[in-house]
Design a protein around this motif. Structure first.
Motif, PDB file in Angstrom:
ATOM      1  N   ASP A 148      38.847  43.522  55.974  1.00  0.00           N
ATOM      2  CA  ASP A 148      38.741  43.527  54.479  1.00  0.00           C
ATOM      3  C   ASP A 148      40.047  43.761  54.129  1.00  0.00           C
ATOM      4  O   ASP A 148      40.516  43.260  52.903  1.00  0.00           O
ATOM      5  CB  ASP A 148      37.729  44.492  54.070  1.00  0.00           C
ATOM      6  N   SER A 196      42.075  43.565  44.867  1.00  0.00           N
ATOM      7  CA  SER A 196      40.833  43.251  45.066  1.00  0.00           C
ATOM      8  C   SER A 196      39.900  42.125  44.850  1.00  0.00           C
ATOM      9  O   SER A 196      39.137  41.626  45.139  1.00  0.00           O
ATOM     10  CB  SER A 196      40.109  44.648  45.108  1.00  0.00           C
ATOM     11  N   LYS A 197      40.358  42.030  43.315  1.00  0.00           N
ATOM     12  CA  LYS A 197      39.726  40.984  42.261  1.00  0.00           C
ATOM     13  C   LYS A 197      39.691  39.892  43.146  1.00  0.00           C
ATOM     14  O   LYS A 197      39.039  39.004  43.127  1.00  0.00           O
ATOM     15  CB  LYS A 197      39.945  41.255  41.059  1.00  0.00           C
ATOM     16  N   THR A 210      38.415  39.244  46.618  1.00  0.00           N
ATOM     17  CA  THR A 210      36.870  38.940  46.096  1.00  0.00           C
ATOM     18  C   THR A 210      36.605  37.423  45.956  1.00  0.00           C
ATOM     19  O   THR A 210      35.922  36.674  46.643  1.00  0.00           O
ATOM     20  CB  THR A 210      36.331  39.770  45.321  1.00  0.00           C
ATOM     21  N   LYS A 237      33.323  36.762  49.040  1.00  0.00           N
ATOM     22  CA  LYS A 237      32.691  38.221  49.292  1.00  0.00           C
ATOM     23  C   LYS A 237      33.241  39.330  48.544  1.00  0.00           C
ATOM     24  O   LYS A 237      34.345  39.268  48.340  1.00  0.00           O
ATOM     25  CB  LYS A 237      32.593  38.396  50.836  1.00  0.00           C
ATOM     26  N   GLU A 238      32.486  40.367  48.363  1.00  0.00           N
ATOM     27  CA  GLU A 238      32.963  41.624  47.788  1.00  0.00           C
ATOM     28  C   GLU A 238      34.086  42.260  48.632  1.00  0.00           C
ATOM     29  O   GLU A 238      34.091  42.425  50.140  1.00  0.00           O
ATOM     30  CB  GLU A 238      32.021  42.665  47.805  1.00  0.00           C
ATOM     31  N   THR A 271      36.411  45.439  48.704  1.00  0.00           N
ATOM     32  CA  THR A 271      36.725  46.484  47.919  1.00  0.00           C
ATOM     33  C   THR A 271      38.231  46.956  48.166  1.00  0.00           C
ATOM     34  O   THR A 271      38.724  46.808  49.360  1.00  0.00           O
ATOM     35  CB  THR A 271      35.791  47.845  48.563  1.00  0.00           C
TER      36      THR A 271
END
Length: 355
Positions: A250, A316-317, A320, A325-326, A328
């Protein structure tokens, strides 16, 4: 392709340790099946052998010839294919909804009853696998990404994805690898636009139900390496890749988003940055490809500089959106060292030590 929405609604059951998943049925007339054979990908076999296994699928079985299977599938409005990934061998079929029983049986027979005849390897599977490799490696980015895997992992995930002809295998080698990897605990069947009860019933009556059992193999962490450089001289476009194996996928989705956001607009260059997730490891990369090697040099220099200076937690935006997917926001600590590959006009692109 399975949508993110469908994947979230999979239901799961099991038959003799075979994993069966289905997405909700719809009014669409076309259905699909995907059979994932874990631990049968390129990382699990001698170089190129898994690709030869994929190329040897859907040939003769004791019940049907490969030609008959293909013609029957076409008459039912369907088609099938097999491909190799680093983690798995994947069989796919798409067909009219009423063809589900035929394709469940066809896929099951293809992996449990394949004959793997010598002439099939010599006349079809081998030449086809070599053709795929030759066509893929004309792309400098693909070649650079393969080399990035090789220097980042060396063995396992570092083995070539496709059969490059450097080793010679027999049909018995393919048969032995298939026997060692095709057992019920390694099989996942995914159906889209099929009734779950129907799929489970047909699987229970198919050759899938006769697969031998084995020990479920858990993915082990892959040994990883950084600080390496590889430069491959080749005519045509030039591609340069910065990459490294990572534990926090991530966090590096943020890095990928941040690097892409700063790439200048160009009519000749294409840039790509992703985190490739595998069983046991993830590989981050940023790649740029262009017919103008000087442009590749400029963009890769800027990306290397950004790796050392940019606060990637603010992306992060965008991450995503790009990752689907999200992702963070978090503090991202990028190592000072990475792996570097150049394919093409290597003289025009700086050395790793110069980035």
């Amino acid at each position: 392709m399975f949508s993110v929405r469908s994947a979230r609604h999979f239901s799961t059951s099991a038959l003799r340790a075979v994993s069966i998943k289905t997405a909700p049925a719809s009014s669409e007339t076309v259905s699909s099946l995907k059979v994932v054979i874990k631990n049968a990908g390129s990382k699990s076999a001698p170089a190129g052998l898994s690709h030869l296994l994929a190329s040897s699928t859907f040939f003769d079985t004791p019940e049907k010839s490969g030609l008959r299977l293909k013609r029957e599938a076409e008459l039912l409005g369907g088609e099938y294919s097999a491909e190799v990934t680093r983690d798995a061998l994947v069989l796919k079929a798409s067909f009219l909804k009423e063809g589900l029983p035929f394709f469940v049986n066809a896929l099951g027979s293809s992996i449990s009853k394949a004959a793997y005849k010598p002439h099939e390897l010599a006349e079809v599977a081998g030449p086809y696998a070599s053709h795929v490799y030759a066509s893929k490696t004309t792309c400098p980015k693909f070649k650079a990404l393969e080399e990035l895997h090789a220097i980042s992992y060396r063995s396992g995930l570092g083995l070539p994805l496709y059969y490059d002809g450097s080793k010679t295998y027999s049909s018995e080698d393919i048969k032995a690898f298939a026997k060692s990897s095709i057992f019920s605990e390694n099989i996942e069947i995914v159906g889209e636009n099929v009734e779950a009860a129907d799929l489970e019933k047909f699987v229970s009556e198919s050759p899938f139900a006769t697969l031998p059992t084995g020990n479920d193999v858990n993915a082990l962490p892959q040994p990883t390496y950084t600080g390496a450089e590889s430069r491959i001289r080749q005519a045509g476009k030039t591609s340069a890749i910065i990459g490294l194996p990572v534990k926090d996928a991530d966090a590096y989705e943020l890095v990928a988003a941040g690097l892409l956001s700063s790439v200048p607009e160009s009519i000749t260059a294409t840039a790509d940055s992703k985190v490739l997730s595998y069983d046991g490891s993830s590989l981050f990369y940023f790649a740029v490809t262009s017919s103008d090697a000087a442009e590749v040099s400029s963009i890769i220099k800027a990306a290397a500089k950004d790796l050392k200076s940019v606060d990637f937690s603010k992306f992060s935006k965008l991450a995503t959106l790009l990752a689907g997917k999200e992702v963070t926001s978090k503090s991202v600590s990028v190592p000072s060292d990475f792996n570097f590959v150049v394919v093409g006009d290597v003289d025009a692109v700086p050395l790793k030590s110069e980035l």
